[in-house]
Scaffold this active site. Structure first.
Site, PDB file in Angstrom:
ATOM      1  N   ARG A 294       0.938  -1.199  -0.025  1.00  0.00           N
ATOM      2  CA  ARG A 294      -0.063   0.098   0.132  1.00  0.00           C
ATOM      3  C   ARG A 294       0.880   1.239   0.009  1.00  0.00           C
ATOM      4  NH1 ARG A 294      -1.871  -3.587   3.980  1.00  0.00           N
ATOM      5  NH2 ARG A 294      -3.815  -4.310   3.737  1.00  0.00           N
TER       6      ARG A 294
ATOM      7  N   LYS B 145      -2.141  -2.625   8.150  1.00  0.00           N
ATOM      8  CA  LYS B 145      -3.529  -2.256   8.819  1.00  0.00           C
ATOM      9  C   LYS B 145      -3.454  -3.081  10.006  1.00  0.00           C
ATOM     10  CE  LYS B 145      -6.408  -0.825   4.946  1.00  0.00           C
ATOM     11  NZ  LYS B 145      -7.689  -1.124   4.308  1.00  0.00           N
TER      12      LYS B 145
ATOM     13  N   HIS C 154      -2.621   2.291  -5.929  1.00  0.00           N
ATOM     14  CA  HIS C 154      -3.098   1.208  -5.498  1.00  0.00           C
ATOM     15  C   HIS C 154      -3.351   0.336  -6.768  1.00  0.00           C
ATOM     16  CE1 HIS C 154      -4.565  -0.368  -1.597  1.00  0.00           C
ATOM     17  NE2 HIS C 154      -5.719  -0.860  -2.299  1.00  0.00           N
TER      18      HIS C 154
ATOM     19  N   ARG D 247      -0.703  -2.261  -7.017  1.00  0.00           N
ATOM     20  CA  ARG D 247      -1.141  -3.244  -5.953  1.00  0.00           C
ATOM     21  C   ARG D 247      -2.003  -4.260  -6.530  1.00  0.00           C
ATOM     22  NH1 ARG D 247      -1.223  -4.390  -0.274  1.00  0.00           N
ATOM     23  NH2 ARG D 247      -3.428  -5.014   0.346  1.00  0.00           N
TER      24      ARG D 247
ATOM     25  N   HIS E 214      -3.895  -9.174   3.615  1.00  0.00           N
ATOM     26  CA  HIS E 214      -5.651  -9.342   3.997  1.00  0.00           C
ATOM     27  C   HIS E 214      -5.755 -10.066   5.106  1.00  0.00           C
ATOM     28  CE1 HIS E 214      -6.207  -8.247  -0.683  1.00  0.00           C
ATOM     29  NE2 HIS E 214      -5.932  -7.320   0.055  1.00  0.00           N
TER      30      HIS E 214
END
Length: 295
Positions: free
Chosen positions: A146, A170, A241, A244, A267
């Site tokens: 990211r 994240k 993005h 990505r 993820h």
């Protein structure tokens, strides 16, 4: 409401470890909701009931809010009022009977391999900025990072002798990502030439630097990519993005396992990664229609 919102956001940051961008989204949604309450002369959260919530959502929908924005707003309010209930600030949850609208899942734009090559070749690598920018593009495509992870890369995160880099994604989750030889060569070139010129006599732990010798911002990377997309003659809407998405799609098309792609992208849920299988099938159909004589 100001102190309640501040306390709520603080809990999300400290105890839940939510990412900065997620917190900004929650803060903006609650600011919008607070402004709406002022138009209805509602001064306290205890005066908010289900009808007020429905009125707010109808107002936002009439203003042309996208479905995903509406979904996020409902999620924000649901978490906020749950927090208020848990802290005895309200006696009834006005979100209890409010349904969350389903998110739309448009397929993200993906570059072809030829378009990636065009984009990577766009920076002028005869100067320090071009070498830096080429390295940024190579790293984004080689790792699927990211843009927020890219700009927070530190020198200590590089393990190039092992072909690895580490990053914090994240939810403050650390992951280790392989990086290919081509990207490593560009990092080495940048570290030996451009970075010392940008740094001058200063010190910085960040990998990628601006002309002041400080770390780059997400916005500056976005602007640079837009400029190189135009220079490369690519007509698609491309953001950081997009590289990505292209990274994930291309390695899936070349036989990577979906679970491996999930790990590389960071993820938490495999369903998020599965969108790339749909992209691959869409491109497969497109190639078939263009090449088969009876398609």
């Amino acid at each position: 409401m100001d102190h309640l919102i501040a306390d709520f956001l603080h809990e999300l940051q400290v105890e839940r470890g939510l990412a900065e961008n997620t917190l900004k989204g929650y803060a903006q949604d609650l600011k919008t909701f607070q402004a709406f309450l002022q138009t209805r002369s509602i001064a306290t959260v205890s005066a908010v009931d289900q009808l007020v919530i429905l009125d707010f959502l109808a107002t936002e929908k009439a203003a042309g809010r996208a479905r995903n924005t509406m979904t996020r707003m409902v999620t924000t309010l649901r978490r906020f009022f749950k927090y208020l209930m848990q802290n005895d600030q309200i006696v009834a949850d006005p979100m209890a009977e409010i349904k969350t609208p389903k998110r739309s899942h448009p397929l993200p734009a993906v570059l072809t391999i030829a378009e990636v090559d065009q984009l990577l070749a766009a920076p002028d690598t005869h100067d320090k900025y071009g070498i830096r920018d080429r390295t940024i593009l190579e790293v984004l495509y080689a790792t699927g990072l990211r843009v927020s992870e890219l700009v927070h890369l530190k020198l200590a995160d590089l393990h190039l002798e092992m072909g690895l880099i580490q990053t914090i994604g994240k939810g403050n989750k650390e992951r280790i990502i392989p990086i290919g030889d081509v990207a490593i060569d560009w990092i080495d070139r940048y570290l030996q030439t451009s970075r010392p010129q940008l740094l001058k006599d200063r010190h910085s732990e960040w990998l990628f630097l601006n002309h002041h010798g400080a770390g780059l911002s997400r916005q500056s990377v976005w602007i640079k990519i837009q400029r190189y997309v135009a220079a490369a003659g690519i007509k698609k809407h491309v953001t950081p993005h997009t590289l990505r998405h292209s990274f994930a799609t291309h390695i899936l098309e070349n036989g990577a396992d979906l679970r491996i792609v999930q790990e590389l992208l960071g993820h938490s849920d495999i369903s998020t990664t599965q969108i790339y299988t749909h992209i691959s099938k869409k491109r497969l159909t497109s190639v078939y229609n263009q090449t088969h004589p009876r398609a």
